[in-house]
Design a protein around this motif. Structure first.
Motif, PDB file in Angstrom:
ATOM      1  N   GLY A   1      -6.485  11.217   2.355  1.00 31.58           N
ATOM      2  CA  GLY A   1      -7.722  11.979   2.198  1.00 31.58           C
ATOM      3  C   GLY A   1      -8.205  12.531   3.531  1.00 31.58           C
ATOM      4  O   GLY A   1      -7.482  12.557   4.531  1.00 31.58           O
ATOM      5  N   ARG A   2      -9.466  12.942   3.559  1.00 35.44           N
ATOM      6  CA  ARG A   2     -10.020  13.585   4.746  1.00 35.44           C
ATOM      7  C   ARG A   2     -11.516  13.345   4.798  1.00 35.44           C
ATOM      8  O   ARG A   2     -12.184  13.277   3.761  1.00 35.44           O
ATOM      9  N   ALA A   3     -12.052  13.217   6.016  1.00 32.72           N
ATOM     10  CA  ALA A   3     -13.487  12.971   6.198  1.00 32.72           C
ATOM     11  C   ALA A   3     -14.039  13.933   7.238  1.00 32.72           C
ATOM     12  O   ALA A   3     -13.305  14.474   8.067  1.00 32.72           O
ATOM     13  N   ARG A   4     -15.343  14.140   7.179  1.00 32.08           N
ATOM     14  CA  ARG A   4     -16.009  14.961   8.200  1.00 32.08           C
ATOM     15  C   ARG A   4     -17.067  14.120   8.890  1.00 32.08           C
ATOM     16  O   ARG A   4     -17.720  13.277   8.268  1.00 32.08           O
ATOM     17  N   VAL A   5     -17.204  14.366  10.196  1.00 30.66           N
ATOM     18  CA  VAL A   5     -18.183  13.652  11.017  1.00 30.66           C
ATOM     19  C   VAL A   5     -19.360  14.589  11.246  1.00 30.66           C
ATOM     20  O   VAL A   5     -19.195  15.688  11.793  1.00 30.66           O
ATOM     21  N   LEU A   6     -20.552  14.161  10.838  1.00 31.97           N
ATOM     22  CA  LEU A   6     -21.749  14.996  10.891  1.00 31.97           C
ATOM     23  C   LEU A   6     -22.832  14.345  11.728  1.00 31.97           C
ATOM     24  O   LEU A   6     -23.023  13.131  11.676  1.00 31.97           O
ATOM     25  N   MET A   7     -23.551  15.163  12.479  1.00 33.99           N
ATOM     26  CA  MET A   7     -24.749  14.685  13.160  1.00 33.99           C
ATOM     27  C   MET A   7     -25.929  15.496  12.641  1.00 33.99           C
ATOM     28  O   MET A   7     -25.850  16.723  12.528  1.00 33.99           O
TER      29      MET A   7
ATOM     30  N   VAL B   1      -7.956  -7.699   5.838  1.00 34.23           N
ATOM     31  CA  VAL B   1      -8.370  -6.358   5.426  1.00 34.23           C
ATOM     32  C   VAL B   1      -8.504  -6.276   3.917  1.00 34.23           C
ATOM     33  O   VAL B   1      -7.941  -7.072   3.168  1.00 34.23           O
ATOM     34  N   SER B   2      -9.252  -5.292   3.486  1.00 39.79           N
ATOM     35  CA  SER B   2      -9.369  -4.991   2.055  1.00 39.79           C
ATOM     36  C   SER B   2      -9.216  -3.492   1.865  1.00 39.79           C
ATOM     37  O   SER B   2      -9.377  -2.720   2.811  1.00 39.79           O
ATOM     38  N   LYS B   3      -8.876  -3.086   0.664  1.00 43.92           N
ATOM     39  CA  LYS B   3      -8.737  -1.657   0.359  1.00 43.92           C
ATOM     40  C   LYS B   3     -10.007  -1.151  -0.315  1.00 43.92           C
ATOM     41  O   LYS B   3     -10.654  -1.875  -1.073  1.00 43.92           O
ATOM     42  N   SER B   4     -10.358   0.083  -0.025  1.00 42.52           N
ATOM     43  CA  SER B   4     -11.529   0.690  -0.655  1.00 42.52           C
ATOM     44  C   SER B   4     -11.248   2.167  -0.898  1.00 42.52           C
ATOM     45  O   SER B   4     -10.344   2.750  -0.296  1.00 42.52           O
ATOM     46  N   HIS B   5     -12.042   2.748  -1.790  1.00 36.72           N
ATOM     47  CA  HIS B   5     -11.873   4.158  -2.140  1.00 36.72           C
ATOM     48  C   HIS B   5     -13.224   4.850  -2.085  1.00 36.72           C
ATOM     49  O   HIS B   5     -14.248   4.300  -2.497  1.00 36.72           O
ATOM     50  N   PHE B   6     -13.232   6.068  -1.561  1.00 35.56           N
ATOM     51  CA  PHE B   6     -14.442   6.877  -1.502  1.00 35.56           C
ATOM     52  C   PHE B   6     -14.199   8.200  -2.220  1.00 35.56           C
ATOM     53  O   PHE B   6     -13.182   8.868  -1.983  1.00 35.56           O
ATOM     54  N   GLN B   7     -15.120   8.557  -3.083  1.00 40.35           N
ATOM     55  CA  GLN B   7     -15.042   9.840  -3.778  1.00 40.35           C
ATOM     56  C   GLN B   7     -15.504  10.964  -2.844  1.00 40.35           C
ATOM     57  O   GLN B   7     -16.189  10.717  -1.841  1.00 40.35           O
ATOM     58  N   LYS B   8     -15.136  12.184  -3.178  1.00 42.15           N
ATOM     59  CA  LYS B   8     -15.553  13.341  -2.401  1.00 42.15           C
ATOM     60  C   LYS B   8     -17.076  13.373  -2.276  1.00 42.15           C
ATOM     61  O   LYS B   8     -17.799  13.229  -3.263  1.00 42.15           O
ATOM     62  N   GLY B   9     -17.570  13.530  -1.060  1.00 42.88           N
ATOM     63  CA  GLY B   9     -19.002  13.591  -0.806  1.00 42.88           C
ATOM     64  C   GLY B   9     -19.650  12.247  -0.563  1.00 42.88           C
ATOM     65  O   GLY B   9     -20.814  12.187  -0.142  1.00 42.88           O
ATOM     66  N   GLU B  10     -18.920  11.153  -0.777  1.00 40.95           N
ATOM     67  CA  GLU B  10     -19.493   9.827  -0.614  1.00 40.95           C
ATOM     68  C   GLU B  10     -19.579   9.470   0.870  1.00 40.95           C
ATOM     69  O   GLU B  10     -18.696   9.802   1.665  1.00 40.95           O
ATOM     70  N   CYS B  11     -20.659   8.786   1.244  1.00 36.92           N
ATOM     71  CA  CYS B  11     -20.895   8.414   2.638  1.00 36.92           C
ATOM     72  C   CYS B  11     -20.107   7.152   2.996  1.00 36.92           C
ATOM     73  O   CYS B  11     -20.166   6.155   2.272  1.00 36.92           O
ATOM     74  N   VAL B  12     -19.391   7.211   4.122  1.00 39.25           N
ATOM     75  CA  VAL B  12     -18.648   6.041   4.606  1.00 39.25           C
ATOM     76  C   VAL B  12     -19.527   5.255   5.571  1.00 39.25           C
ATOM     77  O   VAL B  12     -19.723   4.050   5.414  1.00 39.25           O
ATOM     78  N   VAL B  13     -20.026   5.914   6.592  1.00 38.75           N
ATOM     79  CA  VAL B  13     -21.016   5.319   7.491  1.00 38.75           C
ATOM     80  C   VAL B  13     -22.135   6.327   7.680  1.00 38.75           C
ATOM     81  O   VAL B  13     -21.926   7.534   7.567  1.00 38.75           O
ATOM     82  N   GLU B  14     -23.324   5.811   7.990  1.00 42.46           N
ATOM     83  CA  GLU B  14     -24.504   6.680   8.093  1.00 42.46           C
ATOM     84  C   GLU B  14     -25.093   6.610   9.492  1.00 42.46           C
ATOM     85  O   GLU B  14     -25.210   5.522  10.079  1.00 42.46           O
ATOM     86  N   GLN B  15     -25.457   7.766   9.998  1.00 38.38           N
ATOM     87  CA  GLN B  15     -26.078   7.868  11.317  1.00 38.38           C
ATOM     88  C   GLN B  15     -27.300   6.963  11.414  1.00 38.38           C
ATOM     89  O   GLN B  15     -28.122   6.894  10.492  1.00 38.38           O
ATOM     90  N   ASP B  16     -27.391   6.222  12.542  1.00 39.17           N
ATOM     91  CA  ASP B  16     -28.509   5.312  12.845  1.00 39.17           C
ATOM     92  C   ASP B  16     -28.506   4.053  11.986  1.00 39.17           C
ATOM     93  O   ASP B  16     -29.506   3.326  11.964  1.00 39.17           O
ATOM     94  N   LYS B  17     -27.406   3.782  11.287  1.00 42.85           N
ATOM     95  CA  LYS B  17     -27.288   2.560  10.484  1.00 42.85           C
ATOM     96  C   LYS B  17     -26.112   1.728  10.995  1.00 42.85           C
ATOM     97  O   LYS B  17     -25.248   2.201  11.713  1.00 42.85           O
TER      98      LYS B  17
END
Length: 224
Positions: free
Chosen positions: A58-64, A31-47
């Motif tokens: 932290g916290r994330a939202r799942v969007l369609m 494993v590796s550690k990573s950081h995401f800023q507010k608003g940054e995409c972690v995974v993208e729909q259809d990718k």
């Protein structure tokens, strides 16, 4: 967080709680550690990303998103939740986009190492299955509410979902939720949600406290 080793972090993740000491040590090297800023995409729909992301903080939202750019918020993810497991299992593109709602620290595990862990540890495989079943049940409830409930019922469900019991057992929403976000969760316009929220507040369904927190009253507890 940076002072902790990968092995220390793995031992704090519920998903990896079934790993043997040797398996945990082996995984720590993968494993590796990573950081995401507010608003940054972690995974993208259809990718594709070919990685599993485990939220440490932290916290994330799942969007369609549809072709016209309309968005629906499917879920909110917090510490201990993980992102991308469905795509790793069936090799299909991600079904939704996940963005950081707050700055997030995550552990990143590649596809091959993830599948190796599943094959080598039945407990972890069952944990992933339970997570998938929970998401399916949540999706069923959401579909049911959209089909069977009016906007008032759907907004009430969102408020109750985000409310947590305080030290006195009363329901409290500690984090601000915008009317626009609620609208995206219930499939209604922002104007309609604002009207519903105004009606709820006038009826005593909830009250806004100092500092922006919201006290939610279940209907049987609505003060008269």
């Amino acid at each position: 967080m940076s002072m902790l080793s990968n092995l220390d972090l793995i031992r704090r993740v519920p998903l990896f709680s079934m790993l043997t000491p040797s398996q945990a040590e082996s995984l720590a090297g993968a494993v590796s550690k990573s950081h995401f800023q507010k608003g940054e995409c972690v995974v993208e729909q259809d990718k594709h990303t070919n990685a599993l992301y485990i939220i440490l903080s932290g916290r994330a939202r799942v969007l369609m998103t549809d072709r016209k750019g309309g968005e629906v918020i499917l879920a909110t993810l917090r510490s201990g939740d993980y992102i991308g497991e469905m795509s790793l299992i069936d090799s299909e593109p991600h079904s939704a986009t996940v963005t950081a709602e707050r700055p997030m620290d995550v552990l990143v595990l590649g596809r091959e190492d993830f599948l190796r862990c599943l094959h080598g540890n039945m407990g972890m495989a069952l944990a992933v299955m339970r997570g998938l079943v929970e998401r399916l049940r949540n999706a069923d409830r959401k579909i049911g509410s959209l089909a069977l409930m009016g906007v008032y019922g759907r907004v009430a469900n969102v408020l109750l979902e985000f409310a947590e019991p305080d030290e006195n057992g009363q329901l409290l929403i500690k984090e601000k939720i915008s009317r626009q976000d609620i609208a995206k969760m219930v499939g209604a316009s922002r104007e309609m949600v604002s009207r519903v929220m105004k009606d709820f507040e006038e009826q005593g369904f909830f009250e806004t406290l100092d500092g922006g927190m919201v006290r939610v009253y279940e209907r049987r507890c609505i003060p008269r």
